[in-house]
Design an enzyme around this catalytic site. Structure first.
Site, PDB file in Angstrom:
ATOM      1  N   LEU A  65       0.851  -1.265  -0.119  1.00 59.22           N
ATOM      2  CA  LEU A  65      -0.061   0.063  -0.040  1.00 59.22           C
ATOM      3  C   LEU A  65       0.796   0.977   0.038  1.00 59.22           C
ATOM      4  CD1 LEU A  65      -2.451  -1.658   2.634  1.00 59.22           C
ATOM      5  CD2 LEU A  65      -3.169  -1.049   0.212  1.00 59.22           C
ATOM      6  N   PRO A  66       0.168   2.311  -0.377  1.00 64.11           N
ATOM      7  CA  PRO A  66       1.049   3.672  -0.508  1.00 64.11           C
ATOM      8  C   PRO A  66       2.032   4.140   0.951  1.00 64.11           C
ATOM      9  CG  PRO A  66      -1.028   3.991  -1.391  1.00 64.11           C
ATOM     10  CD  PRO A  66      -0.948   2.655  -0.677  1.00 64.11           C
ATOM     11  N   THR A  94       6.412   0.771   2.055  1.00 73.50           N
ATOM     12  CA  THR A  94       7.329   1.506   2.830  1.00 73.50           C
ATOM     13  C   THR A  94       6.632   2.348   3.742  1.00 73.50           C
ATOM     14  OG1 THR A  94       8.872   1.382   1.165  1.00 73.50           O
ATOM     15  CG2 THR A  94       9.278   3.186   2.823  1.00 73.50           C
ATOM     16  N   LYS A 169      15.233  -0.001   5.410  1.00 75.23           N
ATOM     17  CA  LYS A 169      14.591   0.581   4.152  1.00 75.23           C
ATOM     18  C   LYS A 169      14.748   2.101   4.072  1.00 75.23           C
ATOM     19  CE  LYS A 169      11.963   1.066   0.406  1.00 75.23           C
ATOM     20  NZ  LYS A 169      12.509   0.648  -0.965  1.00 75.23           N
TER      21      LYS A 169
HETATM   22  P1  NAD Z   1       1.068   2.506  -6.102  1.00 77.94           P
HETATM   23  O1  NAD Z   1       0.538   3.813  -5.745  1.00 77.94           O
HETATM   24  O2  NAD Z   1       1.291   2.112  -7.664  1.00 77.94           O
HETATM   25  O3  NAD Z   1       0.121   1.445  -5.578  1.00 77.94           O
HETATM   26  C1  NAD Z   1      -0.573   1.170  -4.336  1.00 77.94           C
HETATM   27  C2  NAD Z   1      -1.831   0.792  -4.634  1.00 77.94           C
HETATM   28  O4  NAD Z   1      -2.620   0.443  -3.300  1.00 77.94           O
HETATM   29  C3  NAD Z   1      -2.883   1.572  -5.578  1.00 77.94           C
HETATM   30  O5  NAD Z   1      -2.968   0.691  -6.563  1.00 77.94           O
HETATM   31  C4  NAD Z   1      -3.998   1.964  -4.784  1.00 77.94           C
HETATM   32  O6  NAD Z   1      -5.293   1.846  -5.484  1.00 77.94           O
HETATM   33  C5  NAD Z   1      -3.946   0.778  -3.675  1.00 77.94           C
HETATM   34  N1  NAD Z   1      -4.653   1.122  -2.404  1.00 77.94           N
HETATM   35  C6  NAD Z   1      -4.722   2.083  -1.758  1.00 77.94           C
HETATM   36  N2  NAD Z   1      -5.565   1.854  -0.636  1.00 77.94           N
HETATM   37  C7  NAD Z   1      -6.142   0.799  -0.552  1.00 77.94           C
HETATM   38  C8  NAD Z   1      -6.876   0.153   0.063  1.00 77.94           C
HETATM   39  N3  NAD Z   1      -7.409   0.628   1.020  1.00 77.94           N
HETATM   40  N4  NAD Z   1      -7.284  -1.216  -0.222  1.00 77.94           N
HETATM   41  C9  NAD Z   1      -6.716  -2.067  -1.236  1.00 77.94           C
HETATM   42  N5  NAD Z   1      -5.762  -1.065  -2.210  1.00 77.94           N
HETATM   43  C10 NAD Z   1      -5.502   0.246  -1.922  1.00 77.94           C
HETATM   44  O7  NAD Z   1       2.356   2.576  -5.351  1.00 77.94           O
HETATM   45  P2  NAD Z   1       3.582   1.614  -5.728  1.00 77.94           P
HETATM   46  O8  NAD Z   1       4.674   2.486  -6.297  1.00 77.94           O
HETATM   47  O9  NAD Z   1       3.206   0.305  -6.046  1.00 77.94           O
HETATM   48  O10 NAD Z   1       4.396   1.524  -4.123  1.00 77.94           O
HETATM   49  C11 NAD Z   1       3.656   0.694  -2.991  1.00 77.94           C
HETATM   50  C12 NAD Z   1       4.546   0.758  -2.099  1.00 77.94           C
HETATM   51  O11 NAD Z   1       6.148   0.322  -2.311  1.00 77.94           O
HETATM   52  C13 NAD Z   1       4.844   2.103  -1.271  1.00 77.94           C
HETATM   53  O12 NAD Z   1       4.661   2.286   0.114  1.00 77.94           O
HETATM   54  C14 NAD Z   1       6.177   2.426  -1.961  1.00 77.94           C
HETATM   55  O13 NAD Z   1       6.810   3.436  -0.966  1.00 77.94           O
HETATM   56  C15 NAD Z   1       6.890   1.212  -2.213  1.00 77.94           C
HETATM   57  N6  NAD Z   1       7.843   0.899  -3.007  1.00 77.94           N
HETATM   58  C16 NAD Z   1       7.630   1.511  -4.214  1.00 77.94           C
HETATM   59  C17 NAD Z   1       8.899   1.089  -5.239  1.00 77.94           C
HETATM   60  C18 NAD Z   1       8.674   1.347  -6.595  1.00 77.94           C
HETATM   61  O14 NAD Z   1       9.577   1.385  -7.387  1.00 77.94           O
HETATM   62  N7  NAD Z   1       7.318   2.143  -6.984  1.00 77.94           N
HETATM   63  C19 NAD Z   1       9.973   0.534  -4.804  1.00 77.94           C
HETATM   64  C20 NAD Z   1       9.910   0.206  -3.513  1.00 77.94           C
HETATM   65  C21 NAD Z   1       8.967   0.566  -2.663  1.00 77.94           C
END
Ligand code: NAD
Length: 297
Positions: A65-66, A94, A169
């Site tokens: 999740l975000p 994260t 992290k």
């Molecule tokens: P993203 O915004 O693409 O995905 C998050 C998803 O969570 C979205 O699809 C959203 O609709 C969903 N969501 C939000 N609230 C929800 C709920 N209540 N129920 C179900 N789904 C829900 O973000 P991301 O890039 O996939 O990143 C996710 C996590 O991973 C973050 O914490 C980010 O810091 C971490 N991260 C991202 C990367 C990267 O390269 N993108 C790398 C390492 C870590």
């Protein structure tokens, strides 16, 4: 067949859930976005209509999740009341250390095993199943956590007890934010000095300036491996997510008394990039701000 509930199917979670399918798991997937669910269903998962439906009968629940508030809410409102007590709960988002510890305490009180297991590697590694996981959990639970994460991982390391995965992290991503800005500054200077970007890449990636932000995630389009810069900085790791991590690092530094001046400057630069309206772009897009070339977007 091991039943996995996967919650949060965005840039990272979508690919990660698909790797669980490839690993032979029965995956029930939920996201607030129907398009995100449809993508994972086309990879072989079963779409769920709610978190409650997804976690029913799960052997393990994985969340991606975000940020901290989303994680706290989804666990308290939907996962704890509906998952079987035997389910292993793993949060890969994260988030701040305090939120991870608070969710772990609540999980324990409700009789669950819980791990914070944030990842490093980006969307390409999520799609390929080659992420690095840093885990905070009880030592006795680590084997099960590692086995559950296996289809998505290149390496899984236990950082320590609950919250330690998030601590690792935050430190890693502060280093990543600083190194990406350094890489972008070097490209911007090379350009001003009349160096061809591909020449500079070839030389620096084989020299002492080499780092992941250069050789694996080059911010200059058309240079090095395919990255978000080749897609006009779409997808990948959003700059506002990097800003979130840098804020977490600065908050942690202030609380612990650590001195992190470059982390502080990196936060200010990503803050500016976000305020200019580019927070949704990949974090390597900060190159275009440093070049004074934001019209590129
Ligand atoms: P993203 O915004 O693409 O995905 C998050 C998803 O969570 C979205 O699809 C959203 O609709 C969903 N969501 C939000 N609230 C929800 C709920 N209540 N129920 C179900 N789904 C829900 O973000 P991301 O890039 O996939 O990143 C996710 C996590 O991973 C973050 O914490 C980010 O810091 C971490 N991260 C991202 C990367 C990267 O390269 N993108 C790398 C390492 C870590």
């Amino acid at each position: 067949m091991t039943r996995i509930a996967f919650i949060g199917l965005g840039n990272m979670g979508g690919g990660m859930a698909a790797r669980q399918v490839v690993g032979g798991r029965d995956v029930a997937a939920f996201d607030l976005s129907e398009a995100a669910i449809a993508k994972v269903v086309s990879a072989g998962a079963t779409g769920a209509k709610s978190v409650a439906e997804a976690v029913k009968g799960a052997d393990a629940v994985i969340t991606m999740l975000p940020a901290g508030p989303h994680v706290r809410k989804v666990y308290a409102d939907d996962i704890f009341p509906n998952a079987p007590g035997s389910a292993l709960l793993i949060d890969c988002s994260t988030i701040d250390v305090d939120a991870a510890r608070a969710v772990a305490t609540q999980a324990k009180a409700a009789g669950f095993r819980f791990a914070d297991a944030p990842v490093s590697g980006g969307t390409a590694a999520a799609d390929a199943g080659t992420l690095a996981f840093m885990v905070g959990c009880d030592e006795a639970d680590f084997y099960s956590v590692e086995e559950t994460l296996k289809p998505m991982s290149r390496v899984t390391i236990r950082a320590g007890d609950h919250g330690a995965g998030q601590a690792a992290k935050i430190c890693n991503n502060m280093l990543l934010g600083i190194s990406m800005i350094g890489t972008c500054e070097a490209f911007a200077l090379a350009e001003k000095l009349g160096l061809a970007p591909d020449r500079f890449f070839e030389i620096a990636s084989k020299s002492s300036g080499n780092c992941w932000s250069l050789s694996t995630y080059a911010p200059w389009p058309g240079v090095g491996p395919q990255t978000a810069s080749d897609r006009n900085y779409e997808g990948g790791f959003a700059a506002n997510m990097m800003l979130k991590d840098l804020k977490l690092a600065q908050e942690a530094a202030a609380r612990s008394g650590a001195t992190t001046p470059l982390g502080n400057s990196a936060e200010a630069l990503y803050q500016l990039f976000d305020r200019l309206g580019f927070g949704g772009k990949d974090f390597s897009g900060v190159l275009q701000m440093l070049r004074g070339n934001l019209a590129q977007f």
